[in-house]
Scaffold this motif. Structure first.
Motif, PDB file in Angstrom:
ATOM      1  N   VAL A 275       0.840  -1.198   0.000  1.00 60.03           N
ATOM      2  CA  VAL A 275       0.000   0.000   0.000  1.00 60.03           C
ATOM      3  C   VAL A 275       0.871   1.243   0.000  1.00 60.03           C
ATOM      4  N   PHE A 276       0.516   2.183  -0.895  1.00 57.04           N
ATOM      5  CA  PHE A 276       1.253   3.430  -1.031  1.00 57.04           C
ATOM      6  C   PHE A 276       0.298   4.612  -0.868  1.00 57.04           C
ATOM      7  N   GLY A 277       0.837   5.711  -0.396  1.00 57.21           N
ATOM      8  CA  GLY A 277       0.094   6.960  -0.397  1.00 57.21           C
ATOM      9  C   GLY A 277       0.440   7.750  -1.644  1.00 57.21           C
ATOM     10  N   GLY A 285       2.838   0.364   3.922  1.00 53.22           N
ATOM     11  CA  GLY A 285       2.877  -0.932   4.579  1.00 53.22           C
ATOM     12  C   GLY A 285       2.190  -1.997   3.754  1.00 53.22           C
ATOM     13  N   THR A 286       1.855  -3.101   4.392  1.00 52.28           N
ATOM     14  CA  THR A 286       1.222  -4.227   3.704  1.00 52.28           C
ATOM     15  C   THR A 286      -0.219  -4.401   4.174  1.00 52.28           C
ATOM     16  N   LEU A 300       4.125   1.088   8.441  1.00 54.52           N
ATOM     17  CA  LEU A 300       5.097   2.073   8.882  1.00 54.52           C
ATOM     18  C   LEU A 300       4.376   3.076   9.784  1.00 54.52           C
ATOM     19  N   ASN A 301       5.116   3.751  10.638  1.00 55.14           N
ATOM     20  CA  ASN A 301       4.488   4.818  11.409  1.00 55.14           C
ATOM     21  C   ASN A 301       4.817   6.169  10.779  1.00 55.14           C
ATOM     22  N   PRO A 302       4.051   7.207  11.086  1.00 53.83           N
ATOM     23  CA  PRO A 302       4.260   8.511  10.436  1.00 53.83           C
ATOM     24  C   PRO A 302       5.673   9.061  10.578  1.00 53.83           C
ATOM     25  N   ILE A 303       6.335   8.791  11.724  1.00 55.23           N
ATOM     26  CA  ILE A 303       7.702   9.283  11.907  1.00 55.23           C
ATOM     27  C   ILE A 303       8.652   8.599  10.932  1.00 55.23           C
TER      28      ILE A 303
END
Length: 319
Positions: A275-277, A285-286, A300-303
């Motif tokens: 998954v991509f933004g 992430g997946t 992933l986390n935003p940081i």
């Protein structure tokens, strides 16, 4: 007096380093060396190679460690040499010789054994392995002279090629295998099937999943580089999910997805999704898709995403 050791200032590093592990180092020793050279805060590898083995060892840093299991499960390819007629206590050249036999092996014998060992097999893990029993590695028991009962495991030998080497009574083994396959054990079993026994004299992993030796860098080459050049060797975390289906989300859906919420859309069912933004373009992430719902997996986390975007280099482009 000794001069005080310089303390390495660690930093967030995210990505995948494809290392050509050298002979003589454990996978963890190679990982710690690369981690030190990159000054990385967090690192892990995707499956061990014995100290006597060389070749492809993907090292994961930062956010990429969340997806390392994907390559633990990947098929792997090896090149090995086996000395026929000599069995050792460890199945490789480090062990003591325990049996010696005369070797009479023909090309027809090799072809027969190729067929015999191609496909699904049940394999008993060797005592000289990192598998654990009651929290203790099997090789630790072996060093104490203790034999531990091991359950056979199901593995698959996808491809197998056996050829006579130039050296007398030596064969080359080319094998592509499923996760959990021990090439040392395969070499010993092939030797028994040939009626003479065998042990490995060399082992090199030439591929794991989609990664192969042509993409790898040595520790020596990495050490000779500047910090910027070392960082440029890293593949992005999404390199670990190159075979997944791809979904791109807008800013609002991406934010909700990162908070663990399912998203609805016209997506076909899929067990593995990357998954991509889109705003900004970033790996999130997946997930998997079921009944038009995108269900978060490892994220992933935003940081981490912000750090990756701030430190993006030309090599870190999404697929």
């Amino acid at each position: 007096m000794h001069a005080p050791r310089t303390r390495v200032q660690r930093r967030p590093v995210h990505g995948v380093l494809l290392l050509d592990k050298p002979l003589g180092l454990s996978s963890n020793q190679a990982l710690q060396k690369a981690k030190w050279l990159l000054r990385a805060e967090k690192a892990g590898h995707t499956g061990t190679l014995d100290p006597l083995a060389t070749g492809v060892l993907p090292l994961c840093f930062g956010a990429a460690t969340k997806f390392s299991q994907l390559h633990l499960d990947a098929d792997k390819s090896y090149e090995a040499t086996a000395r026929l007629g000599v069995k050792t206590s460890t199945g490789d050249a480090e062990g003591d010789v325990i049996v010696q036999r005369t070797v009479h092996v023909t090309p027809e014998d090799l072809a027969r054994v190729e067929t015999q060992f191609t496909g699904p097999l049940r394999q008993v893990p060797p005592m000289h392995s990192a598998l654990k029993k009651d929290g203790k590695a099997l090789y630790e028991y072996a060093r104490e002279g203790i034999e531990v009962e091991r359950a056979a495991r199901d593995v698959v030998i996808h491809k197998l090629k056996l050829t006579e080497a130039v050296e007398k009574a030596t064969i080359k083994i080319l094998a592509t295998v499923s996760k959990g396959t021990y090439i040392r054990t395969l070499g010993e079993d092939i030797g028994e099937a040939l009626g003479c026994g065998a042990h490995l004299t060399s082992l090199r992993r030439v591929a794991t999943g989609d990664f192969d030796t042509s993409q790898c860098i040595t520790l020596e080459a990495l050490e000779a580089m500047s910090e910027e050049e070392r960082l440029a060797q890293l593949l992005p975390a999404e390199a670990l999910v190159a075979g997944h289906s791809r979904v791109t989300l807008g800013a609002e859906d991406a934010a909700r997805f990162l908070s663990g919420l399912r998203r609805r859309g016209q997506w076909p069912d899929a067990s593995e999704v990357a998954v991509f933004g889109s705003e900004p373009a970033a790996f999130l992430g997946t997930a998997h898709v079921a009944a038009n719902e995108l269900i978060p997996g490892r994220l992933l986390n935003p940081i981490e995403i912000q750090q990756i975007l701030l430190n993006a280099t030309p090599c870190e482009t999404t697929p």
